[in-house]
Design a protein around this motif. Sequence first.
Motif, PDB file in Angstrom:
ATOM      1  N   THR A 167       0.868  -1.161   0.000  1.00 24.51           N
ATOM      2  CA  THR A 167       0.000   0.000   0.000  1.00 24.51           C
ATOM      3  C   THR A 167       0.912   1.221   0.000  1.00 24.51           C
ATOM      4  O   THR A 167       1.809   1.328   0.849  1.00 24.51           O
ATOM      5  N   HIS A 168       0.690   2.076  -0.969  1.00 24.56           N
ATOM      6  CA  HIS A 168       1.604   3.191  -1.223  1.00 24.56           C
ATOM      7  C   HIS A 168       1.742   4.096   0.002  1.00 24.56           C
ATOM      8  O   HIS A 168       2.851   4.459   0.399  1.00 24.56           O
ATOM      9  N   MET A 179       7.396   4.794  -4.821  1.00 29.64           N
ATOM     10  CA  MET A 179       6.868   3.805  -5.757  1.00 29.64           C
ATOM     11  C   MET A 179       7.863   3.469  -6.875  1.00 29.64           C
ATOM     12  O   MET A 179       8.061   2.310  -7.231  1.00 29.64           O
ATOM     13  N   THR A 183       9.525  -0.185  -7.165  1.00 25.78           N
ATOM     14  CA  THR A 183       9.156  -0.928  -8.374  1.00 25.78           C
ATOM     15  C   THR A 183      10.416  -1.340  -9.131  1.00 25.78           C
ATOM     16  O   THR A 183      10.520  -2.477  -9.609  1.00 25.78           O
ATOM     17  N   TRP A 195       0.505  -2.176  -6.525  1.00 27.96           N
ATOM     18  CA  TRP A 195       0.342  -1.050  -5.604  1.00 27.96           C
ATOM     19  C   TRP A 195      -1.115  -0.839  -5.237  1.00 27.96           C
ATOM     20  O   TRP A 195      -1.971  -0.734  -6.118  1.00 27.96           O
ATOM     21  N   ALA A 213       5.048   0.594 -12.928  1.00 26.30           N
ATOM     22  CA  ALA A 213       4.403  -0.395 -12.052  1.00 26.30           C
ATOM     23  C   ALA A 213       3.653  -1.426 -12.889  1.00 26.30           C
ATOM     24  O   ALA A 213       3.397  -1.199 -14.086  1.00 26.30           O
ATOM     25  N   ALA A 216      -2.210  -1.836 -10.228  1.00 20.62           N
ATOM     26  CA  ALA A 216      -2.596  -0.967  -9.122  1.00 20.62           C
ATOM     27  C   ALA A 216      -4.097  -1.092  -8.898  1.00 20.62           C
ATOM     28  O   ALA A 216      -4.863  -1.348  -9.837  1.00 20.62           O
TER      29      ALA A 216
END
Lengths: 418, 418
Positions: A167-168, A179, A183, A195, A213, A216
């Motif tokens: 979780t960001h 992130m 990544t 994410w 990424a 998400a």
Amino acid sequence: MTTREQAAALDARDPLAPLRELFTLPPGVIYLDGNSLGALPKATPARIARAVEQEWGQGLIASWNNAGWIDLPRRLGDRLAPWIGARAGEVLVADSTSVNLYKVLHAALQLQQGKRKIVVSERSNFPTDNYIAQSVVRSHGGELILADSPEDIPPLLDERCAVLMLTHVNYRSGRMHDMALLTRWAHQAGALAVWDLAHSAGAVPLDLLGAAADFAIGCGYKYLNGGPGAPSFVWMHPRHQGQVWQPLTGWLGHAAPFEFSPEYRPAAGIQQYQCGTPAVLAMTGLDSALDVFDEAAKLGGMGALRAKSLALTEAFIAEIDARVPTAWVATPREAALRGSQVSVALPSDIDSYAVMQALISRGVIGDFRAGTPALLRFGFTPLYTRFVDVVDAVSVLADVLATEAWRTPEFQRRSAVT
Amino acid sequence: MTTREQAAALDARDPLAPLRELFTLPPGVIYLDGNSLGALPKATPARIARAVEQEWGQGLIASWNNAGWIDLPRRLGDRLAPWIGARAGEVLVADSTSVNLYKVLHAALQLQQGKRKIVVSERSNFPTDNYIAQSVVRSHGGELILADSPEDIPPLLDERCAVLMLTHVNYRSGRMHDMALLTRWAHQAGALAVWDLAHSAGAVPLDLLGAAADFAIGCGYKYLNGGPGAPSFVWMHPRHQGQVWQPLTGWLGHAAPFEFSPEYRPAAGIQQYQCGTPAVLAMTGLDSALDVFDEAAKLGGMGALRAKSLALTEAFIAEIDARVPTAWVATPREAALRGSQVSVALPSDIDSYAVMQALISRGVIGDFRAGTPALLRFGFTPLYTRFVDVVDAVSVLADVLATEAWRTPEFQRRSAVT
């Protein structure tokens, strides 16, 4: 420390101040819980009433086409895309965050073709993420490994790691991960990056494509203000298009759902993440909320929102330092590590739950999270929070502590507020 | 054949007639598509407005407790229970029909402990059911076997069959299975029975406990009138309580979700089928719709609804026979085999799609389903359909065919109506 006059002056020259007028906020309330449930945009009641009375009541079944219901998942995804660093056509709005995480985790593990089966996450991740991951790794014969702190993550990104799932912005601490960096580390180890943007979307800058990424997901009812239980969103990097399979193979993820063909054939892109029929009324709330973001875009967009968010959280931390010196600020003081919330821990001889109840009784709404330490969480939605709210909230907190108002019996009970 | 005067007389002495007044129906429209999207209850706009403006707008985060949002999935389940032959505490409202089917199919296969892996269903089942089943059997290393007709089902219930999965009333033909009989046959073969009640709940008598069925799911937006994309329901026989596991292990299916514990531990009963946060606004629509069923209960309940439904469909079939003699009624004429819809096929030199468009243009709303044969579907929701609607609808159909109005070019295009 900021005087109330200084705070009012900051509000007076805040370029985003007009956005607050787009929200309904109860009189006498300082709402610092938009990280849990965003406030109601003023235009939303009429928008939902139109969907109910006109589109459903008068249009009936024809509204699937005539009111564009069938396109809502894609259309809302397109509207959301620029706020998460994605492009139109890459995002879909559907189901809940938990359900979407289940889809993308399965897809990510399937991309690893059984060669890697370990999912790495954090012990302090929001429980539903780790619960879903436990289920998914179980069905793939894999394992979920949880880091005890962000610093413990990189060593876990090894040749056995299939997926890094984070979780960001952490729901407890408000700490934000890098992130792009994580990544890249995951990719260098041969892992994929998933994410969860539940506490990020609408509040902090996001660049999914820039970070390269893989998947998400995120929440529609926190900083996005879509309404209680608003649907979630899901994104997949276009390089995975046509490469993946997800197990919730409902009819609207079919390549041609209205052919009613007996065999499932997934749609090519993000559409394959749609499962059942969209929850039209819930999606309408999110559609209306995105109109507010259209206005925010005209006033400086995410750059302006982030600048205000940081100024708010910085001011709040400074006020806590100055006026509640026994409190420990559990959220990073370094701007780059901070989302849009600040969590505060009090000495253990103070009942933090009761403190939050006392705050709420005086119109300052944050929330309480049990744990070690127990936390008071305060969310600072830049769309509608003012600098005077920051000063006033800390004044009330300082007073609740100084007067020991939290010892009042009515504040001692436990409840199930999310 | 019934004259319009006779039909009006039937309406005049219909004990359920007052229920129609509880719905908003557009003027000049004969709505025969409540099997796809139920009509709007008159009280629903105000109920949803209250949820939006008061509960969300004013109550904000506290409404999870103060407005009972957190209890909606169980409370709506309790309200639905008597209409499906279940007891309070056994039913949960959550997610979509497709997602709930995924949960219970996994649970059912897991109960078979890998000893049996075959799911039996019908080729003519609604596609999403068979798509979801394909996904679930794939993950269990099993197989989905589809019967070509109801008569072909019993021979498939053998020692390899893990689960019999059927939609109780077929979405195309409107044919209704004998739930108690087929469940007994499944059990005698050592299989479990999973029932999709999408086209049954709210329209035909259901007795899940009496039939000793194992699992059931269903739809909130057809005969239940919960609104477009309203959430689905899920039921499990209490004998399976504590025995099963389902893979969508979101936090609200946890035994103690607000402990935020790191390990998933499923709730004991039906609660474990909840996954993410409930879609409050969508559930509020269903809550309001169930108020109509409270009124129906006072006027004779499901017995009265079924009697009226059969009288309506019987009258419709008789009118078709009399006035559209070239049509084939694809729905069983035997009452025990009929749900609450009638499907009609026309000779293949007539464009049935265009016929339905012509009907809609004249205010008679049913729907069209491609296939062999193509079908015109007409749903007869006993809550708001009148006998004059039956006579008038067939009059318009007979006229559209006699005048060949369907040949008008504007009726020829295809669209994506569900």
